[in-house]
Motif scaffolding. Sequence first.
Motif, PDB file in Angstrom:
ATOM      1  N   ARG A 163       0.845  -1.201   0.000  1.00 22.26           N
ATOM      2  CA  ARG A 163       0.000   0.000   0.000  1.00 22.26           C
ATOM      3  C   ARG A 163       0.871   1.239   0.000  1.00 22.26           C
ATOM      4  NH1 ARG A 163      -5.421  -0.190  -1.248  1.00 22.26           N
ATOM      5  NH2 ARG A 163      -5.997  -2.387  -1.047  1.00 22.26           N
ATOM      6  N   LYS A 172       0.774   5.656  -0.338  1.00 21.14           N
ATOM      7  CA  LYS A 172      -0.031   6.886  -0.326  1.00 21.14           C
ATOM      8  C   LYS A 172       0.356   7.751  -1.523  1.00 21.14           C
ATOM      9  CE  LYS A 172      -0.499   7.015   4.725  1.00 21.14           C
ATOM     10  NZ  LYS A 172      -1.757   6.300   4.720  1.00 21.14           N
ATOM     11  N   ASN A 205      -4.841   5.864  -0.490  1.00 21.90           N
ATOM     12  CA  ASN A 205      -4.060   4.678  -0.164  1.00 21.90           C
ATOM     13  C   ASN A 205      -4.230   3.680  -1.304  1.00 21.90           C
ATOM     14  OD1 ASN A 205      -2.343   3.411   1.600  1.00 21.90           O
ATOM     15  ND2 ASN A 205      -3.958   2.420   2.765  1.00 21.90           N
ATOM     16  N   HIS A 210       4.082  10.557   1.261  1.00 20.93           N
ATOM     17  CA  HIS A 210       3.193  10.265   0.139  1.00 20.93           C
ATOM     18  C   HIS A 210       3.796  10.823  -1.145  1.00 20.93           C
ATOM     19  CE1 HIS A 210       1.734  14.447   0.822  1.00 20.93           C
ATOM     20  NE2 HIS A 210       1.478  14.412  -0.471  1.00 20.93           N
TER      21      HIS A 210
END
Length: 293
Positions: free
Chosen positions: A60, A62, A71, A246
């Motif tokens: 996963r 971001k 996500n 992210h």
Amino acid sequence: MYARGMTVREIRGHLEELYGIDVSPDLISAVTDAVLEEVAEWQNRPLDAVYPLVFFDAIRVKIRDEGFVRNKAVYIALGILPDGTKEILGIWIEQTEGAKFWLRVMNELKSRGVADVLIAVVDGLKGFPEAINAVFPQTVVQTCIVHLIRHSLEFVSWKDRKSVVPALRAIYRAKDAEAGMKALEEFEAGYWGQRYPAITQSWRRNWQHVVPFFAFPESVRRIIYTTNAIEALNSKLRRAVRTRGHFPNDDAAMKLLYLVLNHAAEDWKRPPREWFEAKTQFAVVFGERFVSQ
């Protein structure tokens, strides 16, 4: 190897942390655009016709998308070639949910030259097995036992985990599917099964794709179960992603992952030692689908 949304300082920080090297800002700026083309070329390169084993796994990540940080799942396909060496077949960032996305991935692999996958090891996501068999109808789809155990332990309190793991081992180390189901029923009736009924429910839901595991000899089971290669890979990817927070877009994520994967692949010179025994068994189980390559 990074998108324009990442600053030179951030790129330098990644390179230093990952590989202990320092490069000039001018060099980073010069290579960024060139690597975009390199990633696309790598992702579209021709593949071998047959892979005895392919692990499909996800991490996963971001990523900023339409003003929001989402996500997203990034799927990695790790293929094992007939000689036992490893190859990353590709990276895909999930754009749509479920079966349509996986069907697109399978069709992409086929268009790049893959004609047959003997065993596909997946993480039990709904619609994934059907998508694989729609494109590769002969492929044995196997739920990843490691993922199933991890999922089981999500229901278990920390203090009980050391006791539950050996109880689950009796299921997947059974001599055949019938003995495995008997072990599952015994687990369900026992203390841990009564305390954590969601575990048995999870194994029963996935049983159709656990069963193939029991048909293989021990040497092949060990290769399927021991996902050290992809676990080590995921560990490196997660470490790289964690330092980033992210990503500004999909391209930025793709380029960092590509950098880490290609660096990891440099260490893959030899097949795992378990492969030499497993190779003979693959030839027996799959016949010409394996030995004709």
